[in-house]
Scaffold this motif. Structure first.
Motif, PDB file in Angstrom:
ATOM      1  N   VAL A 125     -54.671 -14.358 -21.609  1.00 32.01           N
ATOM      2  CA  VAL A 125     -53.373 -14.632 -20.989  1.00 32.01           C
ATOM      3  C   VAL A 125     -53.054 -16.126 -21.081  1.00 32.01           C
ATOM      4  O   VAL A 125     -51.929 -16.505 -21.440  1.00 32.01           O
ATOM      5  CB  VAL A 125     -53.347 -14.145 -19.518  1.00 32.01           C
ATOM      6  CG1 VAL A 125     -52.122 -14.662 -18.780  1.00 32.01           C
ATOM      7  CG2 VAL A 125     -53.406 -12.629 -19.469  1.00 32.01           C
ATOM      8  N   ARG A 126     -54.032 -16.986 -20.772  1.00 33.86           N
ATOM      9  CA  ARG A 126     -53.804 -18.439 -20.862  1.00 33.86           C
ATOM     10  C   ARG A 126     -53.446 -18.835 -22.298  1.00 33.86           C
ATOM     11  O   ARG A 126     -52.570 -19.661 -22.517  1.00 33.86           O
ATOM     12  CB  ARG A 126     -55.036 -19.201 -20.382  1.00 33.86           C
ATOM     13  CG  ARG A 126     -55.179 -19.224 -18.876  1.00 33.86           C
ATOM     14  CD  ARG A 126     -56.222 -20.227 -18.400  1.00 33.86           C
ATOM     15  NE  ARG A 126     -57.545 -19.997 -18.955  1.00 33.86           N
ATOM     16  CZ  ARG A 126     -58.459 -19.166 -18.438  1.00 33.86           C
ATOM     17  NH1 ARG A 126     -58.175 -18.483 -17.337  1.00 33.86           N
ATOM     18  NH2 ARG A 126     -59.636 -19.015 -18.997  1.00 33.86           N
ATOM     19  N   HIS A 127     -54.114 -18.220 -23.270  1.00 27.04           N
ATOM     20  CA  HIS A 127     -53.853 -18.531 -24.674  1.00 27.04           C
ATOM     21  C   HIS A 127     -52.441 -18.087 -25.064  1.00 27.04           C
ATOM     22  O   HIS A 127     -51.719 -18.828 -25.747  1.00 27.04           O
ATOM     23  CB  HIS A 127     -54.901 -17.844 -25.560  1.00 27.04           C
ATOM     24  CG  HIS A 127     -55.000 -18.435 -26.925  1.00 27.04           C
ATOM     25  ND1 HIS A 127     -56.075 -19.164 -27.351  1.00 27.04           N
ATOM     26  CD2 HIS A 127     -54.148 -18.409 -27.971  1.00 27.04           C
ATOM     27  CE1 HIS A 127     -55.881 -19.559 -28.585  1.00 27.04           C
ATOM     28  NE2 HIS A 127     -54.721 -19.110 -28.995  1.00 27.04           N
ATOM     29  N   ILE A 128     -52.032 -16.919 -24.639  1.00 29.51           N
ATOM     30  CA  ILE A 128     -50.677 -16.414 -24.907  1.00 29.51           C
ATOM     31  C   ILE A 128     -49.651 -17.371 -24.315  1.00 29.51           C
ATOM     32  O   ILE A 128     -48.671 -17.745 -24.986  1.00 29.51           O
ATOM     33  CB  ILE A 128     -50.503 -14.987 -24.334  1.00 29.51           C
ATOM     34  CG1 ILE A 128     -51.295 -13.985 -25.166  1.00 29.51           C
ATOM     35  CG2 ILE A 128     -49.025 -14.599 -24.259  1.00 29.51           C
ATOM     36  CD1 ILE A 128     -51.388 -12.596 -24.551  1.00 29.51           C
ATOM     37  N   GLU A 129     -49.890 -17.791 -23.080  1.00 32.34           N
ATOM     38  CA  GLU A 129     -48.951 -18.702 -22.413  1.00 32.34           C
ATOM     39  C   GLU A 129     -48.920 -20.055 -23.111  1.00 32.34           C
ATOM     40  O   GLU A 129     -47.854 -20.638 -23.311  1.00 32.34           O
ATOM     41  CB  GLU A 129     -49.342 -18.864 -20.942  1.00 32.34           C
ATOM     42  CG  GLU A 129     -49.086 -17.614 -20.125  1.00 32.34           C
ATOM     43  CD  GLU A 129     -49.692 -17.659 -18.731  1.00 32.34           C
ATOM     44  OE1 GLU A 129     -50.510 -18.569 -18.431  1.00 32.34           O
ATOM     45  OE2 GLU A 129     -49.360 -16.762 -17.927  1.00 32.34           O
ATOM     46  N   ARG A 130     -50.080 -20.560 -23.491  1.00 34.38           N
ATOM     47  CA  ARG A 130     -50.185 -21.860 -24.154  1.00 34.38           C
ATOM     48  C   ARG A 130     -49.407 -21.871 -25.474  1.00 34.38           C
ATOM     49  O   ARG A 130     -48.808 -22.876 -25.846  1.00 34.38           O
ATOM     50  CB  ARG A 130     -51.665 -22.164 -24.421  1.00 34.38           C
ATOM     51  CG  ARG A 130     -51.964 -23.593 -24.748  1.00 34.38           C
ATOM     52  CD  ARG A 130     -53.468 -23.867 -24.875  1.00 34.38           C
ATOM     53  NE  ARG A 130     -54.196 -23.450 -23.696  1.00 34.38           N
ATOM     54  CZ  ARG A 130     -55.252 -22.616 -23.692  1.00 34.38           C
ATOM     55  NH1 ARG A 130     -55.726 -22.136 -24.820  1.00 34.38           N
ATOM     56  NH2 ARG A 130     -55.853 -22.286 -22.581  1.00 34.38           N
TER      57      ARG A 130
ATOM     58  N   GLY B 159     -46.830 -19.968 -26.057  1.00 30.54           N
ATOM     59  CA  GLY B 159     -45.438 -19.621 -25.801  1.00 30.54           C
ATOM     60  C   GLY B 159     -45.064 -18.260 -26.370  1.00 30.54           C
ATOM     61  O   GLY B 159     -43.918 -18.034 -26.738  1.00 30.54           O
ATOM     62  N   LEU B 160     -46.028 -17.372 -26.429  1.00 28.54           N
ATOM     63  CA  LEU B 160     -45.769 -16.030 -26.945  1.00 28.54           C
ATOM     64  C   LEU B 160     -45.253 -15.118 -25.837  1.00 28.54           C
ATOM     65  O   LEU B 160     -45.550 -15.326 -24.670  1.00 28.54           O
ATOM     66  CB  LEU B 160     -47.057 -15.442 -27.539  1.00 28.54           C
ATOM     67  CG  LEU B 160     -47.638 -16.182 -28.732  1.00 28.54           C
ATOM     68  CD1 LEU B 160     -49.023 -15.660 -29.059  1.00 28.54           C
ATOM     69  CD2 LEU B 160     -46.713 -16.058 -29.932  1.00 28.54           C
ATOM     70  N   ASP B 161     -44.501 -14.115 -26.228  1.00 27.41           N
ATOM     71  CA  ASP B 161     -43.975 -13.131 -25.293  1.00 27.41           C
ATOM     72  C   ASP B 161     -44.896 -11.907 -25.346  1.00 27.41           C
ATOM     73  O   ASP B 161     -45.050 -11.284 -26.405  1.00 27.41           O
ATOM     74  CB  ASP B 161     -42.543 -12.760 -25.680  1.00 27.41           C
ATOM     75  CG  ASP B 161     -41.956 -11.692 -24.790  1.00 27.41           C
ATOM     76  OD1 ASP B 161     -42.126 -11.771 -23.552  1.00 27.41           O
ATOM     77  OD2 ASP B 161     -41.328 -10.764 -25.335  1.00 27.41           O
ATOM     78  N   ALA B 162     -45.489 -11.563 -24.216  1.00 30.94           N
ATOM     79  CA  ALA B 162     -46.443 -10.451 -24.152  1.00 30.94           C
ATOM     80  C   ALA B 162     -45.806  -9.140 -24.598  1.00 30.94           C
ATOM     81  O   ALA B 162     -46.426  -8.361 -25.339  1.00 30.94           O
ATOM     82  CB  ALA B 162     -47.020 -10.323 -22.743  1.00 30.94           C
ATOM     83  N   ALA B 163     -44.580  -8.875 -24.192  1.00 30.11           N
ATOM     84  CA  ALA B 163     -43.903  -7.622 -24.575  1.00 30.11           C
ATOM     85  C   ALA B 163     -43.706  -7.570 -26.088  1.00 30.11           C
ATOM     86  O   ALA B 163     -43.903  -6.521 -26.716  1.00 30.11           O
ATOM     87  CB  ALA B 163     -42.573  -7.506 -23.862  1.00 30.11           C
ATOM     88  N   GLU B 164     -43.360  -8.701 -26.677  1.00 30.70           N
ATOM     89  CA  GLU B 164     -43.167  -8.763 -28.134  1.00 30.70           C
ATOM     90  C   GLU B 164     -44.507  -8.500 -28.848  1.00 30.70           C
ATOM     91  O   GLU B 164     -44.537  -7.821 -29.861  1.00 30.70           O
ATOM     92  CB  GLU B 164     -42.618 -10.144 -28.507  1.00 30.70           C
ATOM     93  CG  GLU B 164     -42.228 -10.273 -29.950  1.00 30.70           C
ATOM     94  CD  GLU B 164     -41.665 -11.654 -30.251  1.00 30.70           C
ATOM     95  OE1 GLU B 164     -42.109 -12.250 -31.240  1.00 30.70           O
ATOM     96  OE2 GLU B 164     -40.802 -12.118 -29.482  1.00 30.70           O
ATOM     97  N   LEU B 165     -45.576  -9.022 -28.300  1.00 29.02           N
ATOM     98  CA  LEU B 165     -46.896  -8.800 -28.891  1.00 29.02           C
ATOM     99  C   LEU B 165     -47.242  -7.319 -28.868  1.00 29.02           C
ATOM    100  O   LEU B 165     -47.769  -6.767 -29.831  1.00 29.02           O
ATOM    101  CB  LEU B 165     -47.961  -9.607 -28.158  1.00 29.02           C
ATOM    102  CG  LEU B 165     -47.939 -11.106 -28.370  1.00 29.02           C
ATOM    103  CD1 LEU B 165     -48.928 -11.788 -27.427  1.00 29.02           C
ATOM    104  CD2 LEU B 165     -48.248 -11.441 -29.811  1.00 29.02           C
ATOM    105  N   LEU B 166     -46.983  -6.666 -27.741  1.00 26.16           N
ATOM    106  CA  LEU B 166     -47.262  -5.236 -27.633  1.00 26.16           C
ATOM    107  C   LEU B 166     -46.402  -4.419 -28.590  1.00 26.16           C
ATOM    108  O   LEU B 166     -46.869  -3.460 -29.194  1.00 26.16           O
ATOM    109  CB  LEU B 166     -47.064  -4.753 -26.190  1.00 26.16           C
ATOM    110  CG  LEU B 166     -48.103  -5.250 -25.197  1.00 26.16           C
ATOM    111  CD1 LEU B 166     -47.713  -4.844 -23.778  1.00 26.16           C
ATOM    112  CD2 LEU B 166     -49.477  -4.713 -25.537  1.00 26.16           C
ATOM    113  N   ASP B 167     -45.145  -4.830 -28.753  1.00 30.29           N
ATOM    114  CA  ASP B 167     -44.248  -4.151 -29.679  1.00 30.29           C
ATOM    115  C   ASP B 167     -44.787  -4.248 -31.112  1.00 30.29           C
ATOM    116  O   ASP B 167     -44.693  -3.305 -31.889  1.00 30.29           O
ATOM    117  CB  ASP B 167     -42.838  -4.711 -29.621  1.00 30.29           C
ATOM    118  CG  ASP B 167     -42.084  -4.278 -28.373  1.00 30.29           C
ATOM    119  OD1 ASP B 167     -42.510  -3.290 -27.734  1.00 30.29           O
ATOM    120  OD2 ASP B 167     -41.073  -4.929 -28.051  1.00 30.29           O
ATOM    121  N   ARG B 168     -45.347  -5.391 -31.462  1.00 29.64           N
ATOM    122  CA  ARG B 168     -45.915  -5.576 -32.801  1.00 29.64           C
ATOM    123  C   ARG B 168     -47.051  -4.612 -33.062  1.00 29.64           C
ATOM    124  O   ARG B 168     -47.215  -4.133 -34.167  1.00 29.64           O
ATOM    125  CB  ARG B 168     -46.449  -7.000 -32.968  1.00 29.64           C
ATOM    126  CG  ARG B 168     -45.420  -8.043 -33.116  1.00 29.64           C
ATOM    127  CD  ARG B 168     -46.084  -9.367 -33.333  1.00 29.64           C
ATOM    128  NE  ARG B 168     -45.576  -9.869 -34.585  1.00 29.64           N
ATOM    129  CZ  ARG B 168     -46.085 -10.877 -35.230  1.00 29.64           C
ATOM    130  NH1 ARG B 168     -47.144 -11.469 -34.787  1.00 29.64           N
ATOM    131  NH2 ARG B 168     -45.549 -11.285 -36.344  1.00 29.64           N
TER     132      ARG B 168
END
Length: 115
Positions: A96-101, A103-112
């Motif tokens: 989660v910290r890495h995703i935030e660092r 600037g990624l969108d978690a929902a977009e990652l899941l969609d991928r």
């Protein structure tokens, strides 16, 4: 502790745990002998014995004297529960910290992943 810093016996333990979780070894199945697994992995038999001992201590494997080590009944579920707890407590916060660092969108990652 990173995987590279991890003691060899823990790396070996992870390999066997993954095999149990993946269904390659089911309840009641024999595990490779200490010597066979050591030869396969290029490890010291004492190191393999230490990895197996941790499984025995945790009730994941049972020893049948003179016969070998076998996967205990319910071992996969017990391992899965521990792995989930470990992931959620140790790995997920780092992810989660890495995703935030980044600037990624978690929902977009899941969609991928589902595309």
């Amino acid at each position: 502790m990173s995987k590279a810093e991890q003691p060899v016996y823990l790396k070996l333990r992870e390999k066997i745990a993954a095999a149990i979780l993946d269904g390659r070894y089911g309840d009641g199945d024999p595990l490779p002998s200490v010597r066979a697994f050591a030869a396969e992995e290029g490890a010291n038999p004492l190191t393999v014995a230490k990895a197996y001992q941790t499984f025995q201590d945790d009730g994941i494997v049972v020893v049948r004297r003179g016969v070998g080590m076998f996967v205990a009944n319910g071992a996969s579920e017990k391992l899965k529960t521990r792995e989930r707890e470990s992931f959620l407590k140790e790995e997920w916060p780092r992810i989660v910290r890495h995703i935030e660092r980044l600037g990624l969108d978690a929902a977009e990652l899941l969609d991928r992943e589902t595309a």
